[in-house]
Design a protein around this motif. Structure first.
Motif, PDB file in Angstrom:
ATOM      1  N   ALA A  86       0.829  -1.205   0.000  1.00 21.88           N
ATOM      2  CA  ALA A  86       0.000   0.000   0.000  1.00 21.88           C
ATOM      3  C   ALA A  86       0.866   1.260   0.000  1.00 21.88           C
ATOM      4  O   ALA A  86       0.562   2.230  -0.693  1.00 21.88           O
ATOM      5  CB  ALA A  86      -0.930  -0.001   1.215  1.00 21.88           C
ATOM      6  N   LEU A  87       1.962   1.238   0.749  1.00 22.87           N
ATOM      7  CA  LEU A  87       2.863   2.381   0.786  1.00 22.87           C
ATOM      8  C   LEU A  87       3.500   2.612  -0.581  1.00 22.87           C
ATOM      9  O   LEU A  87       3.610   3.746  -1.049  1.00 22.87           O
ATOM     10  CB  LEU A  87       3.938   2.177   1.849  1.00 22.87           C
ATOM     11  N   GLY A  88       3.887   1.541  -1.250  1.00 26.64           N
ATOM     12  CA  GLY A  88       4.453   1.659  -2.591  1.00 26.64           C
ATOM     13  C   GLY A  88       3.451   2.227  -3.585  1.00 26.64           C
ATOM     14  O   GLY A  88       3.788   3.069  -4.426  1.00 26.64           O
ATOM     15  N   LYS A  89       2.202   1.791  -3.469  1.00 26.55           N
ATOM     16  CA  LYS A  89       1.146   2.287  -4.360  1.00 26.55           C
ATOM     17  C   LYS A  89       0.902   3.774  -4.112  1.00 26.55           C
ATOM     18  O   LYS A  89       0.760   4.558  -5.058  1.00 26.55           O
ATOM     19  CB  LYS A  89      -0.134   1.485  -4.132  1.00 26.55           C
ATOM     20  N   LEU A  90       0.884   4.177  -2.839  1.00 24.65           N
ATOM     21  CA  LEU A  90       0.704   5.589  -2.495  1.00 24.65           C
ATOM     22  C   LEU A  90       1.841   6.427  -3.073  1.00 24.65           C
ATOM     23  O   LEU A  90       1.614   7.479  -3.666  1.00 24.65           O
ATOM     24  CB  LEU A  90       0.640   5.762  -0.971  1.00 24.65           C
ATOM     25  N   ARG A  91       3.065   5.950  -2.918  1.00 20.41           N
ATOM     26  CA  ARG A  91       4.224   6.688  -3.420  1.00 20.41           C
ATOM     27  C   ARG A  91       4.146   6.865  -4.940  1.00 20.41           C
ATOM     28  O   ARG A  91       4.371   7.959  -5.457  1.00 20.41           O
ATOM     29  CB  ARG A  91       5.510   5.967  -3.040  1.00 20.41           C
ATOM     30  N   ARG A  92       3.835   5.778  -5.659  1.00 23.72           N
ATOM     31  CA  ARG A  92       3.728   5.870  -7.127  1.00 23.72           C
ATOM     32  C   ARG A  92       2.639   6.869  -7.526  1.00 23.72           C
ATOM     33  O   ARG A  92       2.822   7.665  -8.448  1.00 23.72           O
ATOM     34  CB  ARG A  92       3.448   4.497  -7.730  1.00 23.72           C
ATOM     35  N   ASN A  93       1.504   6.837  -6.829  1.00 20.14           N
ATOM     36  CA  ASN A  93       0.395   7.745  -7.127  1.00 20.14           C
ATOM     37  C   ASN A  93       0.819   9.202  -6.929  1.00 20.14           C
ATOM     38  O   ASN A  93       0.550  10.055  -7.778  1.00 20.14           O
ATOM     39  CB  ASN A  93      -0.807   7.410  -6.248  1.00 20.14           C
TER      40      ASN A  93
END
Length: 153
Positions: A86-93
């Motif tokens: 989830a943290l990786g997805k947030l960062r990419r977004n």
């Protein structure tokens, strides 16, 4: 210093360092030991193998009788759990949909708030005192749960 493997009442496991076993007990009794994943204060020591160094004169350990097939180590570039994913997805977004303004974040946020700069999604870096001043001045900012990648253009 001693490292303990801990687990919370939701079965999250994590490691932490303490000055001693007594220091862990004292901090736990004061409610200062919490789960690093969910924040629960219901934390106990988990079963762990102690790290014991052999004496200098001790005989070397005999070689194992048969090779043991160990699982391949987890890739450091792959998320290890749902929180990391989830943290990786947030960062990419954030990186795909916002403009990185680097150490000019404070000036840009203030300029947008005052109408001197077009309103847009930005992210960057700010000193703690500068971020506090933005909040006190009514400028909405939030800390990111990761360090922005520095862009060198």
């Amino acid at each position: 210093m001693i490292q303990f493997t801990l687990k919370c009442d939701k079965d999250h496991r994590f490691d932490s360092w303490f000055q001693s076993g007594a220091a862990f007990d004292k901090l736990k009794a004061a409610g200062m030991v919490t789960c690093s994943i969910c924040g629960s204060a219901q934390v106990e020591k988990a079963i762990m193998a102690p790290r014991v160094r052999p004496a200098r004169m001790a005989a070397p350990a005999p070689p194992p009788e048969a090779p043991v097939d160990l699982p391949a180590p987890a890739s450091l570039s792959e998320p290890q759990n749902a929180a990391e994913e989830a943290l990786g997805k947030l960062r990419r977004n954030i990186e795909e949909n916002s403009e990185y303004v680097g150490d000019k974040f404070t000036q840009e946020a203030r300029a947008m708030h005052e109408g001197d700069s077009p309103e847009r999604a930005i992210y960057g870096e700010a000193k703690l005192d500068d971020a506090k001043q933005l909040i006190e001045d009514g400028i909405p900012v939030l800390p990111l749960p990761f360090m922005p990648g520095r862009k060198t253009n």
